[in-house]
Design a protein around this motif. Sequence first.
Motif, mmCIF file in Angstrom:
data_model
loop_
_atom_site.group_PDB
_atom_site.id
_atom_site.type_symbol
_atom_site.label_atom_id
_atom_site.label_comp_id
_atom_site.label_asym_id
_atom_site.label_seq_id
_atom_site.Cartn_x
_atom_site.Cartn_y
_atom_site.Cartn_z
ATOM 1 N N GLN A 85 0.848 -1.178 0.000
ATOM 2 C CA GLN A 85 0.000 0.000 0.000
ATOM 3 C C GLN A 85 0.884 1.228 0.000
ATOM 4 O OE1 GLN A 85 -3.452 0.286 -0.108
ATOM 5 N NE2 GLN A 85 -3.012 2.463 -0.356
ATOM 6 N N MET A 86 0.741 2.065 -1.007
ATOM 7 C CA MET A 86 1.575 3.241 -1.168
ATOM 8 C C MET A 86 0.710 4.491 -1.054
ATOM 9 S SD MET A 86 4.090 2.005 -4.273
ATOM 10 C CE MET A 86 2.773 2.041 -5.495
ATOM 11 N N ASN A 87 0.996 5.301 -0.058
ATOM 12 C CA ASN A 87 0.279 6.545 0.174
ATOM 13 C C ASN A 87 1.226 7.730 0.054
ATOM 14 O OD1 ASN A 87 -2.087 5.069 0.797
ATOM 15 N ND2 ASN A 87 -1.521 4.953 2.973
ATOM 16 N N SER A 88 0.645 8.899 -0.100
ATOM 17 C CA SER A 88 1.427 10.140 -0.195
ATOM 18 C C SER A 88 2.550 10.019 -1.211
ATOM 19 C CB SER A 88 1.990 10.509 1.185
ATOM 20 O OG SER A 88 0.961 10.672 2.136
ATOM 21 N N LEU A 89 2.209 9.588 -2.398
ATOM 22 C CA LEU A 89 3.205 9.322 -3.429
ATOM 23 C C LEU A 89 3.941 10.579 -3.856
ATOM 24 C CD1 LEU A 89 1.198 6.758 -5.536
ATOM 25 C CD2 LEU A 89 3.407 6.326 -4.444
#
Length: 127
Positions: A85-89
């Motif tokens: 899960q990748m946030n604030s890319l």
Amino acid sequence: QVQLVESGGGLMQVGGSLRLSCAASGRTFSSYSMGWFRQAPGKEREFVAATRWGGFGTYYADYADSVKGRFTIFRDNTKNAVYLQMNSLKPDDTGVYYCAAKSGSVNYKSPASYDYWGPGTQVTVSS
């Protein structure tokens, strides 16, 4: 032989989120460490995150400093799958992301120690 296939990559704006999935084949999945690596043009393939086997059904998560607090790795052994899960890319997150697997947990941050790799999925973060 273990086969891995990534999915979920794509184009995203700065600050957006993506979830990468990795589907694995193999009956020994539960005893494998699973890692995510990425490679940008002109750069070395780098460690992103791993969920490493600790024995007795335990697993430990580890992250590169550049993604701590933004990315989360988790696995579902019943589905032979691992996720990122990748946030604030950020634009610096752009690259080809690879799922990898290895027996045990020795040298789990080193690409050379992994036995199996997926074909990769492209992640592009635009500014």
